[in-house]
Design a protein around this motif. Structure first.
Motif: not given
Lengths: 281, 185
Positions: B92, B36, B107-108, B84-85, B87-89, B40
């Motif tokens: 890219k 995580d 996964r998303s 999944y945590r 997934d936002p990164y 970030k």
């Protein structure tokens, strides 16, 4: 009635040892459930995962290593006999000191952090402490390290009373289905029905302390546990979500009265690294 | 039919295109850890147009926060964390050339689409098998963010690190296929 004195030094030592024991030594009930699952599981991939989990538990026990790198937040249940007098300082500080020493000396991962800045507290404190006063002159301590992956899949909901037991069953089964592979199946499902918002969550958490295979003493609730278990088995999620017939190892339901307007339901999901150890002082 | 394959990192597009869901892969070479907090920080650097502490091209990131190493051991228990945590990164990083990710759980769709578009794969390792998996890690050193403790980026040298292909470059998903095979009613 004699008052029995128990020192905080003794509590520190017991909490420390329980933290280490729980993280290194998986319960014999869980190991037996792996064996049974290996026998019954239909998917070869799933059986292979289950064999890995069994082997992992053996290595952890023999090498004194944590079963899982997520050594959890330290959830500590303490039942204090009302005829016990605790000497030598602050009780909660002693529990936290036991956790601090256990996580340091046991080479356990420290996972406690500030919720927003995410800064690690560095010693896995504060512990999550649940105190209860009970009759007698003994202290019972249970340390149940709880991993984040399965905790994240847990939920509390407030159903309408009209939803009834069918609503409870549907909520639980849907929660397991939606959680899919995330909580490290095969899981153990703790269900709390009734009480208030927070009480239902507490019932679900305490349900996870049961020994696998131990049914609710109420025959009707025991049957509901079995029925939910059978429905979960049909989801096909399997170990690690790779598909299979072993999705949960057991389902435990606890129920208490609630408000005439409410039907609180909590589902606390526990991964297969179902760790809890207890001691009586 | 699933196959057993031995691969050495860094991975090429050719390496990952051959993989199919359900394949058992033994990874050798170097893996980088990140979860995580490290993700970030990497993402913030990318956003600010700054250089990353590791070149992700061809690399495999392992989502893990190990326990402290006991004396004489390279690492403590080291199983995967839930993916999944990240997934936002991930899309890219995949666009920048990341070829593989190791974790557990779903996964998303955005990550699955990125793997298809830029040719990368998602591997599953057995969650909760931290003591077993640690035996395949021969060396570990922190290469970035030591202040993050268990979440620091580590460079791991691994031998026959066992993983299963969950998402391949064709957009397939082992979770969907595996569950559909065993679900009843």
């Amino acid at each position: 009635m004699m008052i029995r004195e128990v020192s905080t030094q003794e509590i520190i030592k017991v909490v420390k040892d329980l933290c280490i024991d729980a993280n290194y030594n998986l319960g014999t009930d869980v190991l037996a459930a792996f064996d049974q699952a290996i026998e019954n599981e239909k998917s070869e991939t799933a059986r292979e995962v289950l064999r890995e989990l069994k082997e992992n538990a053996r290595i952890a026990r023999e090498e004194k290593a944590p079963i899982c790198q997520d050594c959890g937040l330290a959830v500590v249940f303490m039942e204090i006999g009302q005829d016990v007098h605790i000497t030598g300082g602050d009780l909660k500080a002693a529990i936290n000191e036991g956790v601090r020493q256990g996580y340091e000396e046991g080479y356990l991962r420290k996972s406690a952090c500030n919720p927003i800045t995410r800064k690690n507290t560095g010693d896995n404190t504060p512990a999550i402490i649940h105190l209860e006063i009970v009759p007698g002159d003994k202290i019972k301590l249970i340390v149940a390290p709880k991993g984040g992956g399965s905790e994240n899949m847990s939920r509390v909901t407030m159903l309408t009373p009209a939803a009834g037991m069918e609503g409870v069953k549907d909520f639980v089964v849907n929660r397991v289905k939606e959680s899919g592979s995330n909580p490290c199946p095969p899981t153990i499902i703790g269900i709390g029905v009734g009480g208030t918002f927070e009480r239902s969550a507490m019932l679900a958490k305490k349900a996870l302390l049961r020994t696998l295979g131990e049914r609710n003493p109420d025959p009707e609730l025991a049957n509901i546990e079995k029925e939910i278990f059978a429905r979960i088995e049909k989801l096909g999620i399997g170990p690690m979500g790779y598909g299979g017939t072993t999705t949960s190892l057991d389902v435990f339901l606890e129920m208490e009265p609630c408000h005439i307007a409410s039907l609180p339901v909590a589902v606390n999901i526990q991964c297969h690294a179902a760790r809890h150890k207890e001691a009586v002082i | 039919m699933s196959q057993q394959i031995r691969l050495t990192t860094p991975l090429t597009t050719d390496d990952v295109e051959k993989l199919r869901i359900g394949d058992k892969v033994l990874l050798n070479g170097v893996l980088f850890t990140g979860r995580d907090a490290a993700h970030k920080r990497l993402f913030d650097l990318i956003h600010d147009g700054k250089e990353l502490p590791i070149d992700v091209k061809g690399q495999v990131i392992y989502y893990v926060g190990p326990t402290p190493a006991k004396p004489g051991k390279p690492i403590g228990s080291a199983g995967p964390t839930t993916s999944y945590r990240m997934d936002p990164y991930s899309p890219k990083l995949i666009e920048l050339g990341l070829k593989g990710m190791i974790g557990k759980g779903n996964r998303s769709q955005a990550v699955i689409d990125a793997m298809k578009q830029f040719r990368a794969v998602y591997f599953g390792a057995t969650g909760g098998a931290g003591a077993l998996i640690a035996k395949r890690i021969k060396k570990a050193e922190i290469v970035a963010y030591p202040d993050l403790g268990p979440e620091a980026i580590r460079r791991l040298e691994v031998e026959d690190f066992p993983v299963t292909v969950i998402n391949d470059t064709k957009g397939n998903d082992l979770f969907v296929e595996g569950i559909s095979r065993y679900a009843q009613g």
